[in-house]
Design a protein around this motif. Sequence first.
Motif, PDB file in Angstrom:
ATOM      1  N   PRO A   1       3.498  -5.910  -5.165  1.00  0.00           N
ATOM      2  CA  PRO A   1       3.029  -5.206  -3.962  1.00  0.00           C
ATOM      3  C   PRO A   1       1.620  -4.655  -4.157  1.00  0.00           C
ATOM      4  O   PRO A   1       1.225  -4.313  -5.278  1.00  0.00           O
ATOM      5  N   LYS A   2       0.855  -4.597  -3.077  1.00  0.00           N
ATOM      6  CA  LYS A   2      -0.495  -4.035  -3.130  1.00  0.00           C
ATOM      7  C   LYS A   2      -0.370  -2.512  -3.171  1.00  0.00           C
ATOM      8  O   LYS A   2       0.269  -1.923  -2.312  1.00  0.00           O
TER       9      LYS A   2
ATOM     10  N   ASN B   1      -9.855  -3.841   0.126  1.00  0.00           N
ATOM     11  CA  ASN B   1      -9.361  -5.181  -0.182  1.00  0.00           C
ATOM     12  C   ASN B   1      -9.663  -6.208   0.905  1.00  0.00           C
ATOM     13  O   ASN B   1      -9.215  -7.354   0.824  1.00  0.00           O
ATOM     14  N   GLY B   2     -10.409  -5.792   1.927  1.00  0.00           N
ATOM     15  CA  GLY B   2     -10.816  -6.739   2.959  1.00  0.00           C
ATOM     16  C   GLY B   2      -9.690  -7.223   3.847  1.00  0.00           C
ATOM     17  O   GLY B   2      -9.749  -8.332   4.399  1.00  0.00           O
TER      18      GLY B   2
ATOM     19  N   TYR C   1       0.808  -1.233   0.000  1.00  0.00           N
ATOM     20  CA  TYR C   1       0.000   0.000   0.000  1.00  0.00           C
ATOM     21  C   TYR C   1       0.835   1.274   0.000  1.00  0.00           C
ATOM     22  O   TYR C   1       0.592   2.199   0.760  1.00  0.00           O
ATOM     23  N   ARG C   2       1.832   1.274  -0.890  1.00  0.00           N
ATOM     24  CA  ARG C   2       2.503   2.535  -1.184  1.00  0.00           C
ATOM     25  C   ARG C   2       1.526   3.411  -1.960  1.00  0.00           C
ATOM     26  O   ARG C   2       0.739   2.916  -2.760  1.00  0.00           O
TER      27      ARG C   2
ATOM     28  N   ASN D   1     -17.157  -4.191   1.173  1.00  0.00           N
ATOM     29  CA  ASN D   1     -15.826  -3.689   1.512  1.00  0.00           C
ATOM     30  C   ASN D   1     -15.489  -2.418   0.738  1.00  0.00           C
ATOM     31  O   ASN D   1     -14.866  -1.499   1.276  1.00  0.00           O
ATOM     32  N   PHE D   2     -15.907  -2.372  -0.519  1.00  0.00           N
ATOM     33  CA  PHE D   2     -15.650  -1.184  -1.338  1.00  0.00           C
ATOM     34  C   PHE D   2     -16.344   0.035  -0.742  1.00  0.00           C
ATOM     35  O   PHE D   2     -15.741   1.109  -0.614  1.00  0.00           O
ATOM     36  N   ILE D   3     -17.593  -0.145  -0.348  1.00  0.00           N
ATOM     37  CA  ILE D   3     -18.361   0.985   0.192  1.00  0.00           C
ATOM     38  C   ILE D   3     -17.775   1.459   1.516  1.00  0.00           C
ATOM     39  O   ILE D   3     -17.620   2.665   1.746  1.00  0.00           O
ATOM     40  N   ARG D   4     -17.420   0.535   2.408  1.00  0.00           N
ATOM     41  CA  ARG D   4     -16.857   0.984   3.688  1.00  0.00           C
ATOM     42  C   ARG D   4     -15.433   1.517   3.511  1.00  0.00           C
ATOM     43  O   ARG D   4     -14.996   2.391   4.268  1.00  0.00           O
ATOM     44  N   GLY D   5     -14.728   1.048   2.494  1.00  0.00           N
ATOM     45  CA  GLY D   5     -13.397   1.580   2.209  1.00  0.00           C
ATOM     46  C   GLY D   5     -13.412   2.976   1.632  1.00  0.00           C
ATOM     47  O   GLY D   5     -12.416   3.693   1.693  1.00  0.00           O
ATOM     48  N   MET D   6     -14.544   3.380   1.079  1.00  0.00           N
ATOM     49  CA  MET D   6     -14.708   4.727   0.537  1.00  0.00           C
ATOM     50  C   MET D   6     -15.438   5.653   1.512  1.00  0.00           C
ATOM     51  O   MET D   6     -15.677   6.828   1.194  1.00  0.00           O
TER      52      MET D   6
END
Length: 315
Positions: A201-202, A128-129, A116-117, A225-230
């Motif tokens: 790498p992610k 990405n859960g 996650y760079r 996961n997408f919605i809570r990640g945004m």
Amino acid sequence: MKSLKVLFFGTPEFAKTSLQAIHESSHEVVGVVTVADKASGRGQKINQSAVKIFATENNLPVFQPEKLRNTDFLEEIAQLNADVFVVVAFRMMPKVLFEMPELGTFNLHASLLPDYRGAAPINYAVINGEKKTGATTFFINEKIDEGNILLQDEIEISADENAGELHDRLMEMGAKLVVKTLDGLAENSITEKAQPEVLHPKNAFKIFKEDTRINWTQDSETVRNFIRGMSPYPAAFTTVKIGEEEKVLKIYKGKVEMVSHQNSPGVLEINKNEFKIFTNDGCYFPLEVQLEGKKRMSVKDFLNGFQQYDQISQL
């Protein structure tokens, strides 16, 4: 323990918490570099960064250069004789600047590097859960987020946590890690280490508006996961048709149900008690939404605002 003279670079609330932790530690903040004030909103009110506000309230010298290579700015910074530069949520720095202090320049990044760079590590960890993430302090070099690691700390991500909630926990944890890193540098007790070589790498690239549209053809858990990640920012969205008018609907929170169905992904069902959208393997039930032109609200309040539910459809 030796007290280090620190020059701090940062802008938002995430950075301010680290600045405050350093200011309250045994180390001395000799200056603060932040973004220039800018006008925004209808009244073009001048807004100052969270870092500047804190620095001003605590009588810390503030620098707001437009260009970090500016000769006058570099001379002013050199005269501060800082032992170390600390960077949290700031922009890219030129080599002439980050190589200036004797002990180097280190950055706080909200992930367990090398994963996650990039600009949005907190968002992508949730999207990405991931079950865990963390924070890393590392020496800055000419490549983005690739310098030698100083310290790392780990944190678990709960199943229902959104990016905003994780941001706040990492902000507090990261501030402690920054002070711990300064203590270690002062005592010469930290051994820097190169980041592990990872084939794939992610990444956590900057999020643009077009990246925030929900893809209902994905499975329910991926959508959740997408919605809570945004959430809460920049906010995931879909589009709905109300009568003949197309509207953006932001979704901040919801739950999923795994059910077999014959509907196409993205089809919605709505009535006075329930709002659900079909995915490829179940249903997503929005719980907090914001319709274009309206304020953020619970789905109950959203449903109460409509009389003819058959006028709402998915685009």
